[in-house]
Motif scaffolding. Structure first.
Motif, short mmCIF file in Angstrom:
data_model
loop_
_atom_site.label_atom_id
_atom_site.label_comp_id
_atom_site.label_asym_id
_atom_site.label_seq_id
_atom_site.Cartn_x
_atom_site.Cartn_y
_atom_site.Cartn_z
N ARG A 15 0.87 -1.17 0.00
CA ARG A 15 0.00 0.00 0.00
C ARG A 15 0.91 1.24 0.00
NH1 ARG A 15 -3.82 -2.85 -0.31
NH2 ARG A 15 -5.35 -3.52 1.17
N LEU A 16 0.41 2.31 -0.55
CA LEU A 16 1.07 3.60 -0.39
C LEU A 16 0.16 4.43 0.49
CD1 LEU A 16 2.38 4.49 -3.96
CD2 LEU A 16 3.70 3.77 -1.98
N LEU A 17 0.59 4.70 1.71
CA LEU A 17 -0.20 5.47 2.66
C LEU A 17 0.45 6.83 2.88
CD1 LEU A 17 -0.82 2.65 5.30
CD2 LEU A 17 -2.29 3.32 3.40
N PHE A 18 -0.30 7.87 2.62
CA PHE A 18 0.19 9.24 2.81
C PHE A 18 -0.52 9.82 4.02
CE2 PHE A 18 1.08 8.44 -1.59
CZ PHE A 18 2.28 9.10 -1.81
N ILE A 19 0.28 10.27 5.00
CA ILE A 19 -0.26 10.94 6.18
C ILE A 19 0.05 12.42 6.01
CG2 ILE A 19 -0.15 11.12 8.68
CD1 ILE A 19 0.83 8.16 8.64
N LEU A 20 -1.00 13.21 5.90
CA LEU A 20 -0.88 14.63 5.59
C LEU A 20 -0.95 15.46 6.87
CD1 LEU A 20 -3.28 14.51 2.55
CD2 LEU A 20 -0.81 14.23 2.54
N ASP A 21 -0.02 16.40 7.01
CA ASP A 21 0.07 17.20 8.23
C ASP A 21 0.56 18.60 7.89
OD1 ASP A 21 -0.08 17.68 10.95
OD2 ASP A 21 1.84 16.76 11.41
N SER A 22 0.58 19.44 8.90
CA SER A 22 1.11 20.79 8.81
C SER A 22 0.33 21.70 7.87
CB SER A 22 2.59 20.77 8.39
OG SER A 22 3.34 20.08 9.34
N THR A 23 -0.98 21.48 7.80
CA THR A 23 -1.84 22.33 7.00
C THR A 23 -3.27 22.19 7.50
OG1 THR A 23 -2.45 22.93 4.76
CG2 THR A 23 -2.28 20.59 5.22
N GLY A 24 -4.11 23.11 7.15
CA GLY A 24 -5.52 23.05 7.55
C GLY A 24 -6.34 22.21 6.57
N PRO A 25 -7.65 22.20 6.76
CA PRO A 25 -8.53 21.40 5.89
C PRO A 25 -8.39 21.73 4.41
CG PRO A 25 -9.73 22.14 7.83
CD PRO A 25 -8.39 22.82 7.86
N ALA A 26 -8.24 23.00 4.07
CA ALA A 26 -8.09 23.37 2.65
C ALA A 26 -6.78 22.80 2.09
CB ALA A 26 -8.14 24.88 2.48
N GLY A 27 -5.73 22.83 2.87
CA GLY A 27 -4.45 22.27 2.44
C GLY A 27 -4.52 20.76 2.26
N ILE A 28 -5.24 20.08 3.15
CA ILE A 28 -5.43 18.64 3.01
C ILE A 28 -6.16 18.34 1.70
CG2 ILE A 28 -6.58 16.60 3.98
CD1 ILE A 28 -4.16 17.48 5.65
N GLU A 29 -7.23 19.08 1.44
CA GLU A 29 -7.98 18.87 0.19
C GLU A 29 -7.09 19.10 -1.02
OE1 GLU A 29 -10.99 17.54 -0.10
OE2 GLU A 29 -10.92 17.38 2.08
N SER A 30 -6.26 20.12 -0.97
CA SER A 30 -5.36 20.42 -2.09
C SER A 30 -4.37 19.28 -2.31
CB SER A 30 -4.62 21.72 -1.81
OG SER A 30 -3.68 21.97 -2.80
N ARG A 31 -3.83 18.74 -1.23
CA ARG A 31 -2.86 17.64 -1.34
C ARG A 31 -3.53 16.36 -1.85
NH1 ARG A 31 0.69 18.51 4.16
NH2 ARG A 31 1.56 20.52 3.57
N VAL A 32 -4.74 16.10 -1.37
CA VAL A 32 -5.46 14.91 -1.85
C VAL A 32 -5.76 15.06 -3.34
CG1 VAL A 32 -7.64 13.64 -1.68
CG2 VAL A 32 -6.38 14.24 0.40
N GLU A 33 -6.15 16.25 -3.76
CA GLU A 33 -6.41 16.48 -5.18
C GLU A 33 -5.12 16.31 -6.00
OE1 GLU A 33 -8.13 16.73 -8.66
OE2 GLU A 33 -9.23 16.53 -6.77
N ALA A 34 -3.99 16.74 -5.46
CA ALA A 34 -2.71 16.54 -6.16
C ALA A 34 -2.40 15.05 -6.30
CB ALA A 34 -1.60 17.26 -5.41
N LEU A 35 -2.69 14.26 -5.26
CA LEU A 35 -2.49 12.81 -5.36
C LEU A 35 -3.41 12.21 -6.42
CD1 LEU A 35 -2.13 11.68 -1.63
CD2 LEU A 35 -0.44 11.44 -3.46
N ARG A 36 -4.64 12.69 -6.45
CA ARG A 36 -5.59 12.20 -7.45
C ARG A 36 -5.08 12.51 -8.86
NH1 ARG A 36 -12.07 13.35 -7.89
NH2 ARG A 36 -12.42 11.84 -9.52
N ALA A 37 -4.63 13.71 -9.08
CA ALA A 37 -4.11 14.10 -10.39
C ALA A 37 -2.90 13.25 -10.77
CB ALA A 37 -3.77 15.58 -10.40
N ALA A 38 -2.01 13.02 -9.82
CA ALA A 38 -0.82 12.22 -10.10
C ALA A 38 -1.20 10.77 -10.38
CB ALA A 38 0.15 12.30 -8.92
#
Length: 88
Positions: A15-38
């Motif tokens: 599995r590839l598990l990404f634990i996202l930190d050091s940002t608020g809810p908007a930053g989490i959404e942005s990072r998840v969307e970047a993973l989706r695009a990749a």
């Protein structure tokens, strides 16, 4: 075809598990969307064999890593347990 020996021992690995930190809810959404695009650039067979999941540190602390807090990169609007093998 004979199954690889590691698959007999670890049917849920890898599995590839990404634990996202050091940002608020908007930053989490942005990072998840970047993973989706990749993930769209990866071969479909890879995505079937190697689930890519992401969650926020706060979700892990609140619910634990075994809880359905993981968001598949290919379906980020859903949450699943890290052991999840099929897309929603």
């Amino acid at each position: 075809m004979q199954e690889e020996s590691w698959r007999r021992r670890y049917p849920l690995f890898p599995r590839l598990l990404f634990i996202l930190d050091s940002t608020g809810p908007a930053g989490i959404e942005s990072r998840v969307e970047a993973l989706r695009a990749a993930s769209r650039k990866l071969p479909a067979a890879f995505l079937r064999d190697v689930p890519i999941l992401a969650t926020a540190t706060t979700e892990l602390l609140l619910h634990g890593p075994a809880a359905p807090v993981w968001r598949p990169a290919t379906h980020p609007d859903h949450t699943v347990a890290w052991t999840h093998t099929r897309h929603p």
